[in-house]
Every structure is written in structure tokens, then in C-alpha cells.
Design an enzyme around this catalytic site. Structure first.
Site, PDB file in Angstrom:
ATOM      1  N   HIS A  13      34.130  13.026  -5.401  1.00  0.00           N
ATOM      2  CA  HIS A  13      34.588  14.424  -4.587  1.00  0.00           C
ATOM      3  C   HIS A  13      35.768  14.612  -4.512  1.00  0.00           C
ATOM      4  O   HIS A  13      36.453  15.932  -4.487  1.00  0.00           O
ATOM      5  CB  HIS A  13      33.765  14.323  -3.413  1.00  0.00           C
ATOM      6  CG  HIS A  13      32.369  13.938  -3.309  1.00  0.00           C
ATOM      7  ND1 HIS A  13      31.756  12.862  -2.685  1.00  0.00           N
ATOM      8  CD2 HIS A  13      31.255  14.744  -3.514  1.00  0.00           C
ATOM      9  CE1 HIS A  13      30.491  13.129  -2.848  1.00  0.00           C
ATOM     10  NE2 HIS A  13      30.237  14.069  -3.412  1.00  0.00           N
ATOM     11  N   GLN A  19      23.660  20.502 -13.710  1.00  0.00           N
ATOM     12  CA  GLN A  19      24.214  21.432 -12.300  1.00  0.00           C
ATOM     13  C   GLN A  19      25.366  22.288 -12.629  1.00  0.00           C
ATOM     14  O   GLN A  19      25.186  23.431 -12.360  1.00  0.00           O
ATOM     15  CB  GLN A  19      24.320  20.502 -11.193  1.00  0.00           C
ATOM     16  CG  GLN A  19      24.839  21.380  -9.930  1.00  0.00           C
ATOM     17  CD  GLN A  19      24.852  20.477  -8.798  1.00  0.00           C
ATOM     18  OE1 GLN A  19      23.937  20.348  -8.170  1.00  0.00           O
ATOM     19  NE2 GLN A  19      26.224  19.846  -8.375  1.00  0.00           N
ATOM     20  N   LYS A  34      30.620   7.220 -10.151  1.00  0.00           N
ATOM     21  CA  LYS A  34      30.448   6.906  -8.702  1.00  0.00           C
ATOM     22  C   LYS A  34      29.489   8.216  -8.220  1.00  0.00           C
ATOM     23  O   LYS A  34      29.525   9.023  -8.735  1.00  0.00           O
ATOM     24  CB  LYS A  34      32.087   7.533  -8.140  1.00  0.00           C
ATOM     25  CG  LYS A  34      32.878   6.832  -8.614  1.00  0.00           C
ATOM     26  CD  LYS A  34      34.090   6.286  -7.360  1.00  0.00           C
ATOM     27  CE  LYS A  34      35.027   5.146  -7.888  1.00  0.00           C
ATOM     28  NZ  LYS A  34      35.936   4.606  -6.949  1.00  0.00           N
ATOM     29  N   SER A  35      28.757   7.559  -7.211  1.00  0.00           N
ATOM     30  CA  SER A  35      27.821   8.564  -6.629  1.00  0.00           C
ATOM     31  C   SER A  35      27.456   7.941  -5.058  1.00  0.00           C
ATOM     32  O   SER A  35      27.742   6.938  -4.867  1.00  0.00           O
ATOM     33  CB  SER A  35      26.642   8.388  -7.479  1.00  0.00           C
ATOM     34  OG  SER A  35      25.266   8.789  -6.609  1.00  0.00           O
TER      35      SER A  35
HETATM   36  P1  PAJ Z   1      27.017  16.081  -4.454  1.00  0.00           P
HETATM   37  O1  PAJ Z   1      26.150  15.271  -4.978  1.00  0.00           O
HETATM   38  O2  PAJ Z   1      27.662  15.769  -2.905  1.00  0.00           O
HETATM   39  O3  PAJ Z   1      28.062  16.390  -5.318  1.00  0.00           O
HETATM   40  C1  PAJ Z   1      29.131  17.201  -5.069  1.00  0.00           C
HETATM   41  C2  PAJ Z   1      30.074  17.436  -6.141  1.00  0.00           C
HETATM   42  O4  PAJ Z   1      30.665  16.345  -6.621  1.00  0.00           O
HETATM   43  C3  PAJ Z   1      29.169  17.820  -7.590  1.00  0.00           C
HETATM   44  O5  PAJ Z   1      30.082  18.992  -8.066  1.00  0.00           O
HETATM   45  C4  PAJ Z   1      29.159  16.822  -8.304  1.00  0.00           C
HETATM   46  O6  PAJ Z   1      28.927  16.878  -9.615  1.00  0.00           O
HETATM   47  C5  PAJ Z   1      30.461  16.093  -7.919  1.00  0.00           C
HETATM   48  N1  PAJ Z   1      30.520  14.629  -8.282  1.00  0.00           N
HETATM   49  C6  PAJ Z   1      29.579  13.609  -7.907  1.00  0.00           C
HETATM   50  N2  PAJ Z   1      29.921  12.431  -8.400  1.00  0.00           N
HETATM   51  C7  PAJ Z   1      31.016  12.606  -9.216  1.00  0.00           C
HETATM   52  C8  PAJ Z   1      31.609  11.835  -9.993  1.00  0.00           C
HETATM   53  N3  PAJ Z   1      31.527  10.470 -10.136  1.00  0.00           N
HETATM   54  N4  PAJ Z   1      32.755  12.148 -10.780  1.00  0.00           N
HETATM   55  C9  PAJ Z   1      33.184  13.760 -10.600  1.00  0.00           C
HETATM   56  N5  PAJ Z   1      32.282  14.492  -9.946  1.00  0.00           N
HETATM   57  C10 PAJ Z   1      31.421  14.111  -9.031  1.00  0.00           C
HETATM   58  O7  PAJ Z   1      26.079  18.292  -6.168  1.00  0.00           O
HETATM   59  C11 PAJ Z   1      25.804  18.429  -5.171  1.00  0.00           C
HETATM   60  O8  PAJ Z   1      26.298  17.565  -3.949  1.00  0.00           O
HETATM   61  C12 PAJ Z   1      24.817  19.648  -4.430  1.00  0.00           C
HETATM   62  O9  PAJ Z   1      24.022  19.780  -5.295  1.00  0.00           O
HETATM   63  C13 PAJ Z   1      25.851  20.955  -4.166  1.00  0.00           C
HETATM   64  C14 PAJ Z   1      26.293  21.313  -5.448  1.00  0.00           C
HETATM   65  C15 PAJ Z   1      26.673  20.472  -3.063  1.00  0.00           C
HETATM   66  C16 PAJ Z   1      24.650  21.832  -3.797  1.00  0.00           C
HETATM   67  O10 PAJ Z   1      24.129  21.359  -2.458  1.00  0.00           O
END
Ligand code: PAJ
Length: 292
Positions: free
Chosen positions: A37, A153, A184-185
Site C-alpha cells: 500500500h 483487479q 505482501k498482503s
Molecule cells: P487492498 O487489498 O487493501 O489493496 C489496495 C491496493 O494495494 C490494491 O491496488 C492492491 O493491488 C495493492 N497491493 C496489495 N498488495 C500489494 C503488494 N504486495 N504490492 C503492491 N501493491 C499491493 O484491492 C483492494 O484493497 C480493494 O479491492 C479496493 C481496490 C480498495 C476496492 O475496495
């Protein structure tokens, strides 16, 4: 950093930015920030005059048996991290603020959705598109930032911007990984210690697939089988899917030629993890994406 909880207050803030002719970069999130993020916010900071991030766990994109109630949340930490990253305003609306009544209109995506997560999470991307449409209208960003970690997405947002003529530039940003390669998640906190060790095999398996291609393999079936076998041999996770499609239109490929996404989803005990890599027929990786 401003913390904004209502649409009215956000619109007033946007108006003030527009009066000052400021370019707005927007990062939509569901919070519980990690480096993925923050990297999106840093990219937005570099390329715009003002950065707005949202934290909203969108009920509409979770299925009945998914983790909406237990999705990790930590407002205070998110506020602190966003502030440190140089975000100008953090939008943290309540569910009632975003969905005050039962919607009279629903969006439903018909392309790029019958595969990968769209297939195993029916209705998920409709919910994502609905909330993003609202957020794009409220924030009126010039550029929006999405992670390639969620490659489908990002492809779906690309379709939203094209189909509904949003005057917005889409920036797809490289997946941020742990040192061992695990993407990362926010959901990684659900992994047991043993599962955390096994989880690295998602990325390793994808890389094995890519190396096959670099060595001349052109059959999607052979590549997919190699990835499946690697995950089965090294983890106790249950494979949801291993698939390969053209990117970003997510059409089927019979023989590798051009840009494709190789993607996996694996269920562990309490977490379903996804990962992907995008590459061409020579195995050369693509790490970022733009609709310009
Ligand atoms: P969320 O899972 O919180 O992710 C928010 C954003 O961070 C997304 O664009 C996602 O692709 C990005 N992201 C997550 N993990 C990442 C990583 N390891 N490296 C780079 N970017 C990463 O995705 C969502 O939320 C929702 O579906 C949302 C778009 C906010 C709609 O509700």
C-alpha cells in the site's frame, strides 16, 4: 494530514485542491497497511501535487462465506503510516456514508471476469467496480494507483476507465514482496508459522513457470501443470486455480505469443493467497502497467 470521514467534507477539500490547480493522485485501499500500500502512496506522491488514500473495507465485494467480519483493521496504525508516507488526506468513511440506502443501480462486469478470482468469487468485481466508481466521482483524481499483485483487479479497473470514460490515468505498480519472495498482503497475518514458510512456494512456482517459457516452452497446459505440481509438492495449501491468460484482456491463449499473466490462488487454513507474474513469450517480465 487531513482525516476525512464524510463525502461532503471530501468534496470541499477536492474543490480547494482544484482551485489551486493541484493534480490529485488517489490510492484506494481496505487498510491494514503494509509496504505494498505504502509503495502505491509513494508513487502517487512522486507524480502528483496531492495524494489522497482511502481506507474502506467494502462490504459489497465480499461473498457470504468470505472474511468481511474478520478482515484485519487497525485505524490508528493506518493513520500513522499514511502520515509518515506523506499522504495529504486519508478518507475513512463508514459503510453508511458510502451506502446510505440499498442501491437502485448495480454495476456488473461482463468481460475479464469469468476467469481467475472473478470465477471463484462471483460478484466480487461488481462490488469493487461499484465502490471505485463512487470513489472516483467523489475524489475526481487525475491519476489512480493499483497494485499488480491484484493483476485482474487492475485489468478490471482499466476496463472501467475505458468503458465509462473516466478522465483518469491508471498506474499499475510492481508487486512488493517479502525478502523470500512472498507477495505482501494484509491476509498474510492469518498464516501459521509453517504455512508462512510454505507460502513462498507460490512465487517460486510462478517463477518456475516463467523460466520454462524463457527456455522455449509455449504450451500453457505444460506451464500450468509445472506450477501446480510445484505447489502441491511443497505446500499443504489447496489450489483454487493456476491459470494463464493474455494481459490485460484476460483472453485464453493456446500458444504463448505476447504478454500473459500466470496467476495462482491457494487456500491455506485461514487465508486464501493470490500471486501472479506477467511476462511475454521470451519470459521477459512486465512489472508495471499504464493505460496511457
Ligand atoms: P487492498 O487489498 O487493501 O489493496 C489496495 C491496493 O494495494 C490494491 O491496488 C492492491 O493491488 C495493492 N497491493 C496489495 N498488495 C500489494 C503488494 N504486495 N504490492 C503492491 N501493491 C499491493 O484491492 C483492494 O484493497 C480493494 O479491492 C479496493 C481496490 C480498495 C476496492 O475496495
Amino acid at each position: 494530514m487531513k482525516i476525512i470521514r464524510t463525502i461532503q467534507e471530501m468534496k470541499a477539500y477536492i474543490k480547494s485542491l482544484q482551485n489551486e490547480r493541484k493534480q490529485i493522485g488517489f490510492v484506494a485501499t481496505m487498510g491494514y497497511f503494509h509496504e505494498g500500500h505504502l509503495t502505491l502512496m509513494e508513487s502517487a506522491k512522486r507524480e502528483n501535487d496531492a495524494v489522497i488514500a482511502s481506507v474502506f473495507v467494502n462490504p459489497l465485494q465480499f461473498g457470504p462465506n468470505e472474511d468481511f467480519d474478520t478482515y484485519p483493521r487497525d485505524e490508528e496504525r493506518d493513520i500513522q503510516l499514511a502520515r509518515e508516507t506523506g499522504v495529504d488526506a486519508l478518507f475513512m468513511p463508514s459503510a453508511e456514508e458510502i451506502y446510505p440506502q440499498r442501491p437502485s443501480i448495480t454495476l456488473s462486469i461482463t468481460e475479464r471476469t469469468d476467469v481467475l478470482c472473478g470465477k471463484s468469487r462471483p460478484g466480487h468485481f461488481d462490488g469493487v467496480l461499484t465502490v471505485l466508481t463512487k470513489l472516483f466521482h467523489i475524489i475526481e483524481p487525475n491519476k489512480v494507483y493499483f497494485g499488480m499483485k491484484d493483476a485482474q483487479q487492475t485489468a478490471v479497473v482499466d476496463a472501467l476507465i475505458q468503458d465509462l470514460n473516466f478522465p483518469v490515468e491508471l498506474r499499475g505498480i510492481e508487486t512488493v514482496r517479502e525478502v523470500d519472495g512472498l507477495a505482501k498482503s494484509s491476509r498474510n497475518v492469518y498464516l501459521s508459522e509453517k504455512e508462512r514458510e510454505e507460502a513462498v512456494w507460490l512465487y517460486r512456482a510462478l517463477e518456475k513457470g516463467r523460466v520454462l517459457v524463457a527456455d522455449g516452452e509455449t504450451s500453457p497446459v505444460t506451464i500450468i501443470n509445472e506450477v501446480k505440481q510445484t505447489i502441491t509438492d511443497n505446500t499443504n495449501g489447496k489450489i483454487d486455480y493456476v491459470e494463464l491468460y493474455r494481459y490485460p484482456d484476460l483472453k485464453a491463449v493456446s500458444k504463448l505469443n505476447g504478454q500473459v499473466v500466470l496467476a495462482v490462488a491457494v487456500h491455506f487454513n485461514k487465508a486464501r493467497l493470490i500471486d501472479n507474474i506477467i511476462f511475454d513469450e521470451t519470459g521477459k517480465k512486465l512489472t508495471s502497467f499504464t493505460n496511457r
